[in-house]
Write a protein that holds these residues in place. Structure first.
Motif, mmCIF file in Angstrom:
data_model
loop_
_atom_site.group_PDB
_atom_site.id
_atom_site.type_symbol
_atom_site.label_atom_id
_atom_site.label_comp_id
_atom_site.label_asym_id
_atom_site.label_seq_id
_atom_site.Cartn_x
_atom_site.Cartn_y
_atom_site.Cartn_z
ATOM 1 N N GLU A 1 2.515 -2.192 -3.404
ATOM 2 C CA GLU A 1 3.269 -1.095 -2.810
ATOM 3 C C GLU A 1 4.747 -1.424 -2.844
ATOM 4 O OE1 GLU A 1 0.689 0.943 0.653
ATOM 5 O OE2 GLU A 1 1.134 -1.174 0.997
ATOM 6 N N PRO A 2 5.613 -0.403 -2.858
ATOM 7 C CA PRO A 2 7.048 -0.683 -2.830
ATOM 8 C C PRO A 2 7.464 -1.260 -1.483
ATOM 9 C CG PRO A 2 6.656 1.661 -2.577
ATOM 10 C CD PRO A 2 5.321 1.044 -2.897
ATOM 11 N N ALA B 1 10.725 2.467 1.158
ATOM 12 C CA ALA B 1 10.275 3.320 0.056
ATOM 13 C C ALA B 1 8.873 3.848 0.355
ATOM 14 C CB ALA B 1 10.276 2.533 -1.243
ATOM 15 N N THR B 2 8.613 5.068 -0.041
ATOM 16 C CA THR B 2 7.352 5.726 0.312
ATOM 17 C C THR B 2 6.622 6.272 -0.911
ATOM 18 O OG1 THR B 2 8.537 7.818 0.707
ATOM 19 C CG2 THR B 2 8.167 6.380 2.611
ATOM 20 N N SER B 3 6.908 5.722 -2.087
ATOM 21 C CA SER B 3 6.274 6.255 -3.291
ATOM 22 C C SER B 3 4.810 5.865 -3.410
ATOM 23 C CB SER B 3 7.033 5.790 -4.535
ATOM 24 O OG SER B 3 7.087 4.378 -4.599
ATOM 25 N N GLY B 4 4.331 4.971 -2.551
ATOM 26 C CA GLY B 4 2.919 4.663 -2.509
ATOM 27 C C GLY B 4 2.492 3.572 -3.471
ATOM 28 N N HIS C 1 1.077 1.336 -6.549
ATOM 29 C CA HIS C 1 1.272 1.449 -7.986
ATOM 30 C C HIS C 1 0.693 0.227 -8.682
ATOM 31 C CE1 HIS C 1 5.240 -0.197 -6.399
ATOM 32 N NE2 HIS C 1 4.706 -1.223 -7.017
ATOM 33 N N LYS D 1 1.471 5.237 -10.964
ATOM 34 C CA LYS D 1 1.614 5.478 -9.531
ATOM 35 C C LYS D 1 0.372 6.229 -9.074
ATOM 36 C CE LYS D 1 6.663 5.533 -9.466
ATOM 37 N NZ LYS D 1 7.884 6.289 -9.101
ATOM 38 N N GLN E 1 -0.345 7.954 -6.605
ATOM 39 C CA GLN E 1 -0.178 9.294 -6.054
ATOM 40 C C GLN E 1 -0.236 10.369 -7.143
ATOM 41 O OE1 GLN E 1 3.669 9.188 -4.197
ATOM 42 N NE2 GLN E 1 4.785 9.379 -6.116
ATOM 43 N N ASP E 2 -0.153 9.954 -8.405
ATOM 44 C CA ASP E 2 -0.153 10.912 -9.512
ATOM 45 C C ASP E 2 -1.550 11.210 -10.042
ATOM 46 O OD1 ASP E 2 2.605 11.090 -9.415
ATOM 47 O OD2 ASP E 2 2.918 9.519 -10.915
#
Length: 216
Positions: free
Chosen positions: A88-89, A93-96, A98, A110, A112-113
């Motif tokens: 996780e980042p 950061a909240t990009s989730g 990866h 990522k 979340q995609d």
């Protein structure tokens, strides 16, 4: 395991395009002052909407199998992969979560995609990647569930402190463990209108510092 892309923004992208078209239509029949504003807003919305639509339909492929990891750039065989890390980042950061591929330190996915769950992706990587797969999120363990209260400690600072200490525990570097412990013992804490409950934070940081080893 073939992953499917999650189309999260397509509806929003189409709404932005429609808004841009409506703004341009309104600009056509407006006076000169409003016309310029509406035209600029409409064009900006169209550009943004078109960009979002393009991103939603850009080529996507990601598969995890016995031969390796397949991206839209082709197959990366397991023999060419040192590690694939689920991480996780660093907060805030909240990009989730990866996936990072080594060598190269490249973020190849990522989570979340895609539609598949983190657990399913981790299971596939464990099955096919074996010891090459590093589930760093799982190795860190559960996050502390601090309550959010009035006049508590700023969450971002606490999250970064804990993340640094957890990473020092995972990596085992003596110098970094000592530095992380020093940061926990003399933390730069800030009280904010809404933040983490202070007593619980202080207790957790003391326990985490103890796990890092004796002070130098």
């Amino acid at each position: 395991m073939e992953l499917q892309r999650r189309r999260r923004s397509l509806g929003f992208a189409l709404l932005v395009v429609v808004f841009g078209l409506l703004a341009l239509a309104c600009a056509w029949g407006s006076d000169s002052g409003a016309r310029l504003i509406l035209a600029i807003g409409g064009l900006a919305a169209l550009v943004l909407g078109a960009t979002l639509v393009r991103d939603e339909f850009r080529p996507f492929r990601f598969a995890i199998g016995a031969d390796g990891i397949t991206t839209r750039d082709g197959l990366v065989p397991w023999s060419a992969i040192d590690t694939v890390t689920l991480d996780e980042p660093v907060p805030p950061a909240t990009s989730g979560p990866h996936l990072i591929l080594e060598p190269g330190g490249r973020v190849v996915l990522k989570l979340q995609d895609v539609r598949q769950s983190q657990a399913d992706i981790a299971a596939a990587l464990q099955q096919h990647g074996g010891t090459r797969f590093d589930n760093r999120i799982a190795r860190r363990g559960e996050r502390p569930g601090f309550a959010t209260v009035l006049r508590g400690y700023e969450p971002g600072r606490i999250d970064r402190l804990i993340r640094r200490a957890q990473d020092a525990l995972l990596d085992g570097d003596p110098a970094e463990r000592a530095a992380a412990r020093a940061a926990l013992e003399e933390p730069d804490l800030v009280v904010v209108p809404r933040g983490y409950e202070r007593t619980d934070v202080e207790s957790y940081l003391r326990k985490l510092a103890t796990r890092l080893g004796p002070s130098r």
